[in-house]
Design a protein around this motif. Sequence first.
Motif, PDB file in Angstrom:
ATOM      1  N   ASN A 106       0.831  -1.214   0.000  1.00 12.31           N
ATOM      2  CA  ASN A 106       0.000   0.000   0.000  1.00 12.31           C
ATOM      3  C   ASN A 106       0.859   1.255   0.000  1.00 12.31           C
ATOM      4  O   ASN A 106       0.578   2.206  -0.728  1.00 12.31           O
ATOM      5  CB  ASN A 106      -0.940   0.007   1.211  1.00 12.31           C
ATOM      6  CG  ASN A 106      -2.083  -0.969   1.055  1.00 12.31           C
ATOM      7  OD1 ASN A 106      -2.511  -1.266  -0.054  1.00 12.31           O
ATOM      8  ND2 ASN A 106      -2.574  -1.478   2.168  1.00 12.31           N
ATOM      9  N   GLN A 107       1.898   1.249   0.836  1.00 12.35           N
ATOM     10  CA  GLN A 107       2.780   2.417   0.897  1.00 12.35           C
ATOM     11  C   GLN A 107       3.528   2.597  -0.415  1.00 12.35           C
ATOM     12  O   GLN A 107       3.684   3.721  -0.899  1.00 12.35           O
ATOM     13  CB  GLN A 107       3.778   2.276   2.050  1.00 12.35           C
ATOM     14  CG  GLN A 107       4.603   3.531   2.283  1.00 12.35           C
ATOM     15  CD  GLN A 107       3.761   4.714   2.688  1.00 12.35           C
ATOM     16  OE1 GLN A 107       3.011   4.640   3.649  1.00 12.35           O
ATOM     17  NE2 GLN A 107       3.851   5.814   1.950  1.00 12.35           N
TER      18      GLN A 107
ATOM     19  N   ARG B 165       2.500   1.740  -3.392  1.00 10.01           N
ATOM     20  CA  ARG B 165       1.545   2.291  -4.361  1.00 10.01           C
ATOM     21  C   ARG B 165       1.327   3.789  -4.123  1.00 10.01           C
ATOM     22  O   ARG B 165       1.336   4.577  -5.066  1.00 10.01           O
ATOM     23  CB  ARG B 165       0.219   1.528  -4.271  1.00 10.01           C
ATOM     24  CG  ARG B 165      -0.830   1.999  -5.258  1.00 10.01           C
ATOM     25  CD  ARG B 165      -2.134   1.200  -5.190  1.00 10.01           C
ATOM     26  NE  ARG B 165      -2.505   0.694  -3.881  1.00 10.01           N
ATOM     27  CZ  ARG B 165      -3.069   1.435  -2.907  1.00 10.01           C
ATOM     28  NH1 ARG B 165      -3.327   2.704  -3.102  1.00 10.01           N
ATOM     29  NH2 ARG B 165      -3.374   0.878  -1.749  1.00 10.01           N
ATOM     30  N   ARG B 166       1.165   4.191  -2.849  1.00 13.98           N
ATOM     31  CA  ARG B 166       0.989   5.618  -2.545  1.00 13.98           C
ATOM     32  C   ARG B 166       2.224   6.427  -2.945  1.00 13.98           C
ATOM     33  O   ARG B 166       2.113   7.514  -3.521  1.00 13.98           O
ATOM     34  CB  ARG B 166       0.692   5.823  -1.060  1.00 13.98           C
ATOM     35  CG  ARG B 166      -0.737   5.476  -0.672  1.00 13.98           C
ATOM     36  CD  ARG B 166      -1.078   5.967   0.721  1.00 13.98           C
ATOM     37  NE  ARG B 166      -0.246   5.410   1.762  1.00 13.98           N
ATOM     38  CZ  ARG B 166      -0.500   4.279   2.413  1.00 13.98           C
ATOM     39  NH1 ARG B 166      -1.567   3.570   2.115  1.00 13.98           N
ATOM     40  NH2 ARG B 166       0.314   3.852   3.356  1.00 13.98           N
TER      41      ARG B 166
ATOM     42  N   ASN C  37       2.318   6.738  -6.734  1.00 13.61           N
ATOM     43  CA  ASN C  37       1.335   7.720  -7.197  1.00 13.61           C
ATOM     44  C   ASN C  37       1.799   9.144  -6.904  1.00 13.61           C
ATOM     45  O   ASN C  37       1.617  10.046  -7.728  1.00 13.61           O
ATOM     46  CB  ASN C  37      -0.029   7.457  -6.557  1.00 13.61           C
ATOM     47  CG  ASN C  37      -0.674   6.195  -7.095  1.00 13.61           C
ATOM     48  OD1 ASN C  37      -0.337   5.720  -8.172  1.00 13.61           O
ATOM     49  ND2 ASN C  37      -1.597   5.631  -6.334  1.00 13.61           N
ATOM     50  N   THR C  38       2.409   9.366  -5.751  1.00  8.59           N
ATOM     51  CA  THR C  38       2.921  10.690  -5.388  1.00  8.59           C
ATOM     52  C   THR C  38       4.021  11.116  -6.348  1.00  8.59           C
ATOM     53  O   THR C  38       4.034  12.257  -6.823  1.00  8.59           O
ATOM     54  CB  THR C  38       3.456  10.688  -3.936  1.00  8.59           C
ATOM     55  OG1 THR C  38       2.395  10.318  -3.067  1.00  8.59           O
ATOM     56  CG2 THR C  38       4.008  12.053  -3.547  1.00  8.59           C
TER      57      THR C  38
END
Length: 151
Positions: free
Chosen positions: A12-13, A15-16, A19-20
Amino acid sequence: MSGTTTTSRYENQKRRDWNTFCQYIRNYRPPLSLSHCSGAHVLEFLHYLDQFGKTKVHTQACPYFGLPNPPAHCPCPLRQAWGSLDALIGRLRAAYEENGGATESNPFGTRAVRIYLRDVRDFQAKSRGVSYKKKRKRPKSKISSTATAST
């Protein structure tokens, strides 16, 4: 996403973070495509992230430079901690390749990025009076496994 598949905190991290970074290069002027992204762009991204840091990094002129527990407040800047940057680069390096980037052209693995991370680590260690010595792996002792079983 279906209810049966769960992703780890790491995934999850990652992916975040990806995206950032992708949003950062989309907003870059002039806009930047991933294929034209270099280690220099990664360094600019890391400098950009510094403004959101929460780790006090004393300047060399600060009277608390080198003290792990300063006795009072000082005006030194807050920065991203070295460990956070190091983990971030690791996740982005993996995400780049998972998203079709070639290992040889991975901008997160360039020499400039590695040198920057090393310099940040060394300066923050001096600034905060903290040692980041690499921990040596101790060989597993044969006695410890049998000793814990009998206790």
